[in-house]
Design a protein around this motif. Sequence first.
Motif, PDB file in Angstrom:
ATOM      1  N   MET A 106       0.826  -1.205   0.000  1.00  0.00           N
ATOM      2  CA  MET A 106       0.000   0.000   0.000  1.00  0.00           C
ATOM      3  C   MET A 106       0.864   1.261   0.000  1.00  0.00           C
ATOM      4  O   MET A 106       0.539   2.249  -0.655  1.00  0.00           O
ATOM      5  N   GLY A 107       1.964   1.234   0.727  1.00  0.00           N
ATOM      6  CA  GLY A 107       2.865   2.389   0.737  1.00  0.00           C
ATOM      7  C   GLY A 107       3.490   2.622  -0.629  1.00  0.00           C
ATOM      8  O   GLY A 107       3.582   3.756  -1.095  1.00  0.00           O
ATOM      9  N   GLY A 108       3.910   1.543  -1.268  1.00  0.00           N
ATOM     10  CA  GLY A 108       4.482   1.661  -2.609  1.00  0.00           C
ATOM     11  C   GLY A 108       3.474   2.163  -3.622  1.00  0.00           C
ATOM     12  O   GLY A 108       3.790   3.010  -4.465  1.00  0.00           O
ATOM     13  N   MET A 109       2.255   1.652  -3.538  1.00  0.00           N
ATOM     14  CA  MET A 109       1.210   2.102  -4.456  1.00  0.00           C
ATOM     15  C   MET A 109       0.886   3.573  -4.252  1.00  0.00           C
ATOM     16  O   MET A 109       0.693   4.312  -5.221  1.00  0.00           O
ATOM     17  N   SER A 110       0.853   4.015  -2.990  1.00  0.00           N
ATOM     18  CA  SER A 110       0.552   5.424  -2.741  1.00  0.00           C
ATOM     19  C   SER A 110       1.667   6.325  -3.263  1.00  0.00           C
ATOM     20  O   SER A 110       1.394   7.395  -3.809  1.00  0.00           O
ATOM     21  N   VAL A 111       2.914   5.903  -3.126  1.00  0.00           N
ATOM     22  CA  VAL A 111       4.028   6.701  -3.645  1.00  0.00           C
ATOM     23  C   VAL A 111       3.937   6.817  -5.164  1.00  0.00           C
ATOM     24  O   VAL A 111       4.107   7.905  -5.726  1.00  0.00           O
ATOM     25  N   ILE A 112       3.652   5.716  -5.838  1.00  0.00           N
ATOM     26  CA  ILE A 112       3.544   5.737  -7.299  1.00  0.00           C
ATOM     27  C   ILE A 112       2.400   6.644  -7.742  1.00  0.00           C
ATOM     28  O   ILE A 112       2.540   7.441  -8.674  1.00  0.00           O
ATOM     29  N   LEU A 113       1.252   6.544  -7.082  1.00  0.00           N
ATOM     30  CA  LEU A 113       0.114   7.377  -7.455  1.00  0.00           C
ATOM     31  C   LEU A 113       0.366   8.853  -7.180  1.00  0.00           C
ATOM     32  O   LEU A 113       0.003   9.715  -7.995  1.00  0.00           O
ATOM     33  N   LEU A 114       0.983   9.163  -6.055  1.00  0.00           N
ATOM     34  CA  LEU A 114       1.266  10.569  -5.752  1.00  0.00           C
ATOM     35  C   LEU A 114       2.332  11.141  -6.677  1.00  0.00           C
ATOM     36  O   LEU A 114       2.260  12.319  -7.058  1.00  0.00           O
ATOM     37  N   LEU A 115       3.301  10.341  -7.094  1.00  0.00           N
ATOM     38  CA  LEU A 115       4.276  10.807  -8.082  1.00  0.00           C
ATOM     39  C   LEU A 115       3.608  11.033  -9.435  1.00  0.00           C
ATOM     40  O   LEU A 115       3.967  11.968 -10.160  1.00  0.00           O
ATOM     41  N   GLY A 116       2.640  10.191  -9.790  1.00  0.00           N
ATOM     42  CA  GLY A 116       1.876  10.405 -11.010  1.00  0.00           C
ATOM     43  C   GLY A 116       1.086  11.694 -10.956  1.00  0.00           C
ATOM     44  O   GLY A 116       0.962  12.413 -11.949  1.00  0.00           O
ATOM     45  N   CYS A 117       0.551  12.004  -9.798  1.00  0.00           N
ATOM     46  CA  CYS A 117      -0.175  13.264  -9.600  1.00  0.00           C
ATOM     47  C   CYS A 117       0.755  14.456  -9.818  1.00  0.00           C
ATOM     48  O   CYS A 117       0.395  15.417 -10.506  1.00  0.00           O
ATOM     49  N   ILE A 118       1.930  14.399  -9.259  1.00  0.00           N
ATOM     50  CA  ILE A 118       2.897  15.482  -9.434  1.00  0.00           C
ATOM     51  C   ILE A 118       3.300  15.607 -10.895  1.00  0.00           C
ATOM     52  O   ILE A 118       3.420  16.719 -11.428  1.00  0.00           O
ATOM     53  N   ALA A 119       3.500  14.476 -11.571  1.00  0.00           N
ATOM     54  CA  ALA A 119       3.869  14.512 -12.991  1.00  0.00           C
ATOM     55  C   ALA A 119       2.767  15.144 -13.835  1.00  0.00           C
ATOM     56  O   ALA A 119       3.048  15.904 -14.767  1.00  0.00           O
ATOM     57  N   CYS A 120       1.522  14.848 -13.529  1.00  0.00           N
ATOM     58  CA  CYS A 120       0.404  15.448 -14.265  1.00  0.00           C
ATOM     59  C   CYS A 120       0.349  16.952 -14.050  1.00  0.00           C
ATOM     60  O   CYS A 120       0.080  17.710 -14.990  1.00  0.00           O
ATOM     61  N   LEU A 121       0.604  17.396 -12.834  1.00  0.00           N
ATOM     62  CA  LEU A 121       0.585  18.829 -12.563  1.00  0.00           C
ATOM     63  C   LEU A 121       1.738  19.555 -13.252  1.00  0.00           C
ATOM     64  O   LEU A 121       1.573  20.668 -13.760  1.00  0.00           O
ATOM     65  N   ILE A 122       2.905  18.934 -13.317  1.00  0.00           N
ATOM     66  CA  ILE A 122       4.038  19.542 -14.004  1.00  0.00           C
ATOM     67  C   ILE A 122       3.783  19.581 -15.510  1.00  0.00           C
ATOM     68  O   ILE A 122       4.083  20.580 -16.171  1.00  0.00           O
ATOM     69  N   ALA A 123       3.204  18.517 -16.053  1.00  0.00           N
ATOM     70  CA  ALA A 123       2.896  18.490 -17.485  1.00  0.00           C
ATOM     71  C   ALA A 123       1.852  19.547 -17.819  1.00  0.00           C
ATOM     72  O   ALA A 123       1.917  20.176 -18.875  1.00  0.00           O
ATOM     73  N   ARG A 124       0.911  19.752 -16.955  1.00  0.00           N
ATOM     74  CA  ARG A 124      -0.128  20.766 -17.169  1.00  0.00           C
ATOM     75  C   ARG A 124       0.471  22.167 -17.170  1.00  0.00           C
ATOM     76  O   ARG A 124       0.113  23.014 -17.972  1.00  0.00           O
ATOM     77  N   ARG A 125       1.417  22.398 -16.271  1.00  0.00           N
ATOM     78  CA  ARG A 125       2.040  23.711 -16.185  1.00  0.00           C
ATOM     79  C   ARG A 125       2.873  23.992 -17.445  1.00  0.00           C
ATOM     80  O   ARG A 125       2.953  25.117 -17.906  1.00  0.00           O
ATOM     81  N   ASN A 126       3.507  22.958 -18.012  1.00  0.00           N
ATOM     82  CA  ASN A 126       4.362  23.154 -19.182  1.00  0.00           C
ATOM     83  C   ASN A 126       3.557  23.274 -20.473  1.00  0.00           C
ATOM     84  O   ASN A 126       4.105  23.675 -21.491  1.00  0.00           O
ATOM     85  N   GLN A 127       2.263  22.921 -20.475  1.00  0.00           N
ATOM     86  CA  GLN A 127       1.453  23.026 -21.679  1.00  0.00           C
ATOM     87  C   GLN A 127       1.102  24.468 -22.011  1.00  0.00           C
ATOM     88  O   GLN A 127       0.973  24.824 -23.162  1.00  0.00           O
ATOM     89  N   THR A 128       0.913  25.288 -21.005  1.00  0.00           N
ATOM     90  CA  THR A 128       0.473  26.663 -21.267  1.00  0.00           C
ATOM     91  C   THR A 128       1.610  27.631 -21.432  1.00  0.00           C
ATOM     92  O   THR A 128       2.732  27.380 -21.270  1.00  0.00           O
TER      93      THR A 128
END
Length: 69
Positions: free
Chosen positions: A47-69
Amino acid sequence: MNKLALLLAILGGICLVLGFLTAFEIIPPLVASGHFFGPISNTTIGMGGMSVILLLGCIACLIARRNQT
């Protein structure tokens, strides 16, 4: 991308809470048996590993969103 980041953050938070609840033995472990570690350790690590992977995916999505505009 914001909706995906929100979804990943919510799922990561749920996995984190389930990992803590299993570690403190409030809920039973999801893994029936473990040879090297115990069943509580396996579920908590999973569960800890899964949460880390999901939260890193969240951060990656936010960074990708910022770089689109």
